[in-house]
Motif scaffolding. Structure first.
Motif, short mmCIF file in Angstrom:
data_model
loop_
_atom_site.label_atom_id
_atom_site.label_comp_id
_atom_site.label_asym_id
_atom_site.label_seq_id
_atom_site.Cartn_x
_atom_site.Cartn_y
_atom_site.Cartn_z
N SER B 163 -21.49 21.94 -6.22
CA SER B 163 -21.05 22.67 -5.17
C SER B 163 -19.67 23.26 -5.78
O SER B 163 -19.64 24.49 -5.01
CB SER B 163 -20.82 21.56 -3.51
OG SER B 163 -20.64 21.03 -3.98
N VAL B 164 -19.29 22.70 -7.10
CA VAL B 164 -18.20 23.26 -7.41
C VAL B 164 -18.64 24.61 -7.69
O VAL B 164 -17.61 25.75 -7.61
CB VAL B 164 -17.38 22.50 -8.59
CG1 VAL B 164 -16.42 21.13 -7.34
CG2 VAL B 164 -17.97 22.05 -9.29
N GLU B 166 -20.92 26.79 -6.88
CA GLU B 166 -20.94 27.57 -5.37
C GLU B 166 -19.66 28.14 -4.49
O GLU B 166 -19.58 28.83 -4.44
CB GLU B 166 -21.53 26.28 -5.05
CG GLU B 166 -23.23 26.50 -5.17
CD GLU B 166 -24.15 26.28 -4.51
OE1 GLU B 166 -23.74 24.99 -3.20
OE2 GLU B 166 -25.36 25.69 -4.54
N ALA B 167 -18.48 27.00 -4.43
CA ALA B 167 -17.35 26.70 -4.57
C ALA B 167 -17.08 28.48 -5.06
O ALA B 167 -16.47 28.78 -4.45
CB ALA B 167 -16.93 25.84 -4.57
N ALA B 168 -16.87 28.38 -6.27
CA ALA B 168 -16.11 29.18 -7.25
C ALA B 168 -16.94 30.54 -7.09
O ALA B 168 -16.16 31.50 -7.31
CB ALA B 168 -16.33 29.04 -9.12
N MET B 169 -18.13 30.69 -6.87
CA MET B 169 -18.99 31.81 -6.65
C MET B 169 -18.47 32.32 -5.15
O MET B 169 -18.50 33.46 -4.86
CB MET B 169 -20.04 31.86 -7.37
CG MET B 169 -20.70 31.83 -8.28
SD MET B 169 -22.00 32.02 -8.25
CE MET B 169 -23.55 30.67 -8.54
N ASP B 170 -18.68 31.29 -4.90
CA ASP B 170 -18.46 32.14 -3.23
C ASP B 170 -16.90 33.05 -2.79
O ASP B 170 -16.35 33.26 -1.62
CB ASP B 170 -18.09 30.29 -2.33
CG ASP B 170 -18.35 30.72 -0.68
OD1 ASP B 170 -18.96 31.48 -0.24
OD2 ASP B 170 -16.61 30.31 0.18
N LEU B 171 -15.96 31.86 -3.66
CA LEU B 171 -14.67 32.46 -3.56
C LEU B 171 -14.65 33.76 -4.64
O LEU B 171 -13.18 34.26 -5.01
CB LEU B 171 -13.80 31.09 -4.10
CG LEU B 171 -13.62 30.60 -2.80
CD1 LEU B 171 -13.01 29.54 -3.92
CD2 LEU B 171 -12.87 30.98 -1.67
N GLY B 172 -15.31 34.43 -5.31
CA GLY B 172 -15.78 35.70 -6.27
C GLY B 172 -15.49 35.64 -6.82
O GLY B 172 -15.20 36.50 -7.96
N ALA B 173 -15.82 34.32 -7.31
CA ALA B 173 -16.16 34.85 -9.41
C ALA B 173 -17.93 35.02 -10.17
O ALA B 173 -18.66 34.04 -8.81
CB ALA B 173 -15.72 33.27 -10.06
N GLY B 174 -17.88 35.90 -10.73
CA GLY B 174 -19.52 35.93 -11.51
C GLY B 174 -19.59 34.34 -12.03
O GLY B 174 -18.73 33.78 -12.06
N LYS B 177 -17.87 34.03 -15.10
CA LYS B 177 -15.99 33.49 -14.48
C LYS B 177 -16.40 31.99 -14.32
O LYS B 177 -15.05 31.22 -14.41
CB LYS B 177 -15.33 34.09 -13.78
CG LYS B 177 -14.31 34.13 -13.71
CD LYS B 177 -13.75 35.48 -14.27
CE LYS B 177 -12.13 35.37 -14.49
NZ LYS B 177 -11.05 36.82 -14.26
N THR B 178 -16.92 31.54 -13.47
CA THR B 178 -17.64 30.47 -12.78
C THR B 178 -17.39 29.01 -14.11
O THR B 178 -17.40 28.70 -14.18
CB THR B 178 -18.66 30.71 -12.25
OG1 THR B 178 -18.87 31.60 -11.26
CG2 THR B 178 -18.94 28.93 -11.54
N VAL B 182 -14.87 26.59 -14.52
CA VAL B 182 -14.69 25.67 -13.41
C VAL B 182 -16.16 25.21 -14.26
O VAL B 182 -15.28 23.84 -14.29
CB VAL B 182 -15.49 26.20 -11.86
CG1 VAL B 182 -15.86 24.49 -11.57
CG2 VAL B 182 -14.40 26.84 -11.44
#
Lengths: 376, 264
Positions: B163-164, B166-174, B177-178, B182
């Motif tokens: 889920s971390v 998913e959190a990164a992608m949720d916050l706008g990271a491709g 980048k994720t 992360v």
């Protein structure tokens, strides 16, 4: 109520995982600035719906619109919604500042603005001065606040919260419920909140969507969902209920005479609803609305014996066994107001305290569903 | 009586642990000692000298072999680490048909006798006209190191909360980048220990190197093996001692780093 603008529109959405049909034909409009809770037991599809809005699952069919724009095929990072995850999902290798700043960094916001907004955000969730700490050094409640701050800093149109308070102890959970509700009011952001805790849903929401086995059973205000459940499942899931299988026998004005398996009673017939003669219905009465007397009451004939008394702190409950073996629950605030164990009593209620539900519901729907699946 | 027996037992177990350590470190100590020996023959210690250390820079073939070892070690480690990390990540993230078999296939190179792997690699290199030398050595070393990297990274990914990401992608990271901001930092300890393992295996290796090297690209272990035929000279001891001291120093430094407050 004033005209409200739809912010999330879910249109005829289905989700199928392998052989599991998790979400059935869902239509749901979420309005700007509201606190909407999806409530249901585990496996009812509520989290899947949230994940479809967030972009982590793709619907098997149907449309999802955010601000009027179709998003089903968009990646999570292309959507103007943010999520607070059940496990918080904080970045363990970053300090709190960098956790909260992450979304702004991805958007390439200027450094000065980032540090100003992170500071603001941490103040908002009452974590000033925590910038240099790491997630592993925080308590559950503090992690929760960081997760909220990290999502809110991006100023999303919609904040999705997946059982965010699930891991906290009861006292902290109650505090955080209030805090979250106040935060939502203050910011005016739409919250879509997922929980299986009906008390939490009743306390926080503007509207509750009660989910049951992939179906939306009822979408209404907390008061309506509690006072006027539309399906047997909702009546059972939200709060405690006494549910009787019954047949409609006679309607005079808005008072309906209903036949129970053992005896008969009075109920309120909904205006504008027509019933077939002897139609099967469910009659639902909350434990605090069940009255009792030594004498027989006109229009009622339900006799029972008090089996036990249960003390649960703020209320006293009595369980009454009626002739067919069903247990009827009575609850009162004062020990003097409940019948004593062993007493033989007649049960009754005010006819407008009973909710009569047509015996449709998920059972029937899923039978139809299975039948049509079998036909294919 | 009982107390005395207890005491006797504890003395005995102390002696036992000292013996274990003695057994482990005595041979190294002997090498260390003889690297300062004035006599060329390593049977008796005749006198103390730094001569062998001073003469090391002139021993071109030895230094050259050591240079080769480090070069092959570094390059093959980088290759094995990148491939192994990606493999582990992909296999933990996606489910696909035949995954179980691929998992098992990864274990085979670990348990297979090195001599089999060495001969197989030699055959392959001959068939595909890979020039025998540093290139073939690097390919061979990367090959047998990859599974070890996969295992160490797997261990780290086992406790990894998806889920971390998913959190990164949720916050706008491709996705990229994720991965780099992360995922990679979180699994880094696994990646680094995998790399260390790969490097150690490469630097130590004799059997596979023996089959896959070519003329003029001796590695240090091969060179020492070669010297044993004519007699190992104290300058080999000197180089070994330096390597030992550097290794000990690095180990101590990395252990000290571990005691810092946990961030992950």
């Amino acid at each position: 109520m004033e005209e409200r603008r739809a912010i999330v529109e879910i249109k005829n959405v289905n989700k199928i995982f392998g052989e599991n049909h998790v979400v059935h034909d869902l239509d749901l409009t979420i309005y700007e600035g509201e606190f909407l809770t999806m409530l249901g037991p585990s496996g009812c599809g509520k989290t899947t719906i949230l994940r479809m809005i967030g972009g982590f699952e793709e619907p098997s069919g149907g449309q999802i619109l955010v601000e009027g724009e179709r998003v089903e095929e968009k990646e999570p990072f292309e959507r103007n919604v943010n999520t607070v995850f059940q496990s918080y999902a904080l970045f363990p290798h970053m300090d709190i500042f960098n956790n909260v700043a992450y979304g702004l960094k991805m958007k390439k916001v200027k450094k000065e603005e980032i540090s100003r907004r992170v500071k603001e955000m941490l103040a908002l969730v009452q974590l000033n001065g925590f910038e240099k700490r790491y997630p592993s050094q925080l308590s559950g409640g503090q992690k929760q606040r960081v997760a909220i701050a990290r999502a809110l800093i991006n100023r999303p149109k919609v904040l999705l919260l997946d059982e965010p308070l699930g891991a906290l102890d009861l006292k902290l959970r109650k505090e955080m419920q209030l805090e979250l509700k106040n935060l939502q009011k203050k910011l005016g952001i739409t919250f879509v909140y997922v929980t299986h805790d009906q008390e939490e849903a009743l306390a926080m929401s503007d509207r509750i969507a009660v989910m049951n086995q992939g179906y939306l059973d009822q979408l209404d205000t907390p008061e309506k969902v509690y006072e006027k459940p539309v399906t047997r499942f909702v009546a059972d899931f939200i709060g405690e209920s006494n549910i009787f299988e019954a047949t409609m026998s006679e309607i005079t004005g808005n008072t309906a005479s209903i036949g129970l398996e053992v005896g008969y009673a009075l109920g309120l017939a909904e205006e504008g609803v027509t019933y077939a003669p002897s139609e099967m219905v469910y009659a639902c009465v909350r434990p605090e609305k069940v009255l009792f007397s030594q004498e027989t009451i006109e229009g009622f004939n339900i006799k029972g014996v008090v089996r036990e008394q249960i003390y649960v702190g703020n209320i006293i409950k009595s369980n009454v066994i009626i002739a067919n073996g069903q247990t009827v629950k009575i609850s009162r605030l004062d020990i003097d107001e409940v019948p004593k164990v062993g007493e033989r009593i007649n049960l009754y209620w005010n006819s407008d305290d009973v909710v009569i539900m047509k015996s449709r519901g998920y059972q029937i729907r899923s039978v139809i569903e299975n039948a049509s699946l079998g036909g294919n | 009586m009982r107390n005395r027996r207890k005491k006797f037992g504890s003395v005995l177990s102390n002696i036992y642990s000292y013996l274990v350590y003695l057994f482990l470190y005595l041979p190294i100590f002997v090498v260390l000692l003889f690297s300062f020996n004035t006599s060329k023959r390593n049977i008796v210690f005749e006198g103390f000298t730094f001569e062998w250390y001073l003469r090391l820079p002139d021993n071109d073939s030895l230094l050259n072999a050591y240079g080769n070892t480090l070069f092959v070690g570094c390059i093959s480690t980088v290759i094995a680490t990148v491939i192994g990390t990606l493999a582990s990540y992909g296999m933990s993230k996606y489910k696909f048909k035949g995954k179980g078999i691929i998992d098992i296939l990864l274990y085979i190179p670990v348990v297979i006798p090195e001599i089999v792997l060495g001969i197989s690699l030699l055959a392959i290199f001959n068939l595909s006209n890979v020039p025998m030398g540093l290139t073939s050595l690097i390919i061979a070393h990367a090959t047998f190191s990859i599974p070890f990297v996969v295992f160490t990274v797997n261990a780290r990914l086992a406790g990894f909360d998806r889920s971390v990401e998913e959190a990164a992608m949720d916050l706008g990271a491709g996705r990229l980048k994720t991965f780099f901001t992360v995922t990679l930092p979180i699994i880094m300890p696994g990646v680094i220990s995998g790399a260390f393992l790969a490097f150690t295996l490469s630097v130590d290796d004799i059997i596979i190197s023996f089959f896959t090297t070519g003329p003029g690209s001796n590695t240090f272990p091969l060179k020492v093996m070669e010297l044993t035929k004519t007699g190992v000279t104290p300058d080999v001891y000197a180089l070994t001692t330096i390597v030992f001291i550097v290794t000990v120093a690095v180990t101590f430094l990395s252990q000290r780093d571990k005691k810092k407050p946990v961030k992950g």
